[in-house]
Design a protein around this motif. Structure first.
Motif, mmCIF file in Angstrom:
data_model
loop_
_atom_site.group_PDB
_atom_site.id
_atom_site.type_symbol
_atom_site.label_atom_id
_atom_site.label_comp_id
_atom_site.label_asym_id
_atom_site.label_seq_id
_atom_site.Cartn_x
_atom_site.Cartn_y
_atom_site.Cartn_z
ATOM 1 N N GLY A 164 -123.003 18.779 -70.730
ATOM 2 C CA GLY A 164 -122.116 20.009 -70.782
ATOM 3 C C GLY A 164 -121.907 20.729 -71.903
ATOM 4 O O GLY A 164 -121.681 21.842 -72.109
ATOM 5 N N GLY A 165 -122.131 19.721 -73.021
ATOM 6 C CA GLY A 165 -121.693 20.410 -74.338
ATOM 7 C C GLY A 165 -123.003 21.040 -75.147
ATOM 8 O O GLY A 165 -124.087 21.135 -74.177
ATOM 9 N N VAL A 166 -122.777 21.476 -76.209
ATOM 10 C CA VAL A 166 -124.025 22.093 -76.746
ATOM 11 C C VAL A 166 -124.480 21.109 -77.826
ATOM 12 O O VAL A 166 -123.782 20.060 -78.639
ATOM 13 N N LEU A 167 -125.547 21.325 -78.525
ATOM 14 C CA LEU A 167 -126.145 20.295 -79.178
ATOM 15 C C LEU A 167 -125.471 20.470 -81.030
ATOM 16 O O LEU A 167 -125.551 19.290 -81.278
ATOM 17 N N TYR A 186 -127.547 28.049 -82.173
ATOM 18 C CA TYR A 186 -128.556 27.238 -81.667
ATOM 19 C C TYR A 186 -127.722 26.392 -80.573
ATOM 20 O O TYR A 186 -127.360 25.365 -80.808
ATOM 21 N N ASN A 187 -127.882 27.217 -79.371
ATOM 22 C CA ASN A 187 -126.737 26.406 -78.426
ATOM 23 C C ASN A 187 -127.750 25.563 -77.227
ATOM 24 O O ASN A 187 -127.656 26.300 -76.119
ATOM 25 N N THR A 188 -128.306 24.687 -77.633
ATOM 26 C CA THR A 188 -128.992 23.982 -76.550
ATOM 27 C C THR A 188 -128.048 23.248 -75.997
ATOM 28 O O THR A 188 -127.499 22.443 -76.567
#
Length: 105
Positions: free
Chosen positions: A86-89, A79-81
């Motif tokens: 710039g990071g991921v959730l 789940y790479n929202t």
């Protein structure tokens, strides 16, 4: 969160213990298999807290907290929202923490 686990399709997460390894005084490693989304992987929970005490009903109980980590990519939990920074959730590595109170027979 239910979308993340596809709970409509996979309504259960299952842990099956295989053995308990005694480490040091009141420390242990609980080995087993964790199944998420029909994918089973070995996992080890290590306890970080262990207490024996009397609860409000005058019963002796054992309380503990155990922790493990999983790599979400190993069980197809991706789940790479992207965040504005710039990071991921959600990290690829997730902590699982279990709090238990055990009542001896």
């Amino acid at each position: 969160m239910f979308d993340f686990f596809d709970a409509d399709i996979y309504p259960k997460i299952l842990f099956t213990s295989t053995y308990i390894e005694k480490l040091e005084d009141k420390k242990f490693a609980l080995h087993g298999n964790l199944t998420i989304k029909d994918i089973t992987k070995p996992i080890v929970f290590y306890n970080s807290i262990y207490r024996e005490q009397c609860n409000p009903w005058a019963q002796d109980v054992h309380g503990l907290q155990a922790k493990a980590q999983i790599d979400c990519r190993d069980i197809n939990l991706v789940y790479n929202t992207l965040l504005e920074t710039g990071g991921v959730l959600i990290s690829d590595v997730v902590d699982i923490v279990v709090d238990l109170e055990i009542h001896p027979l």
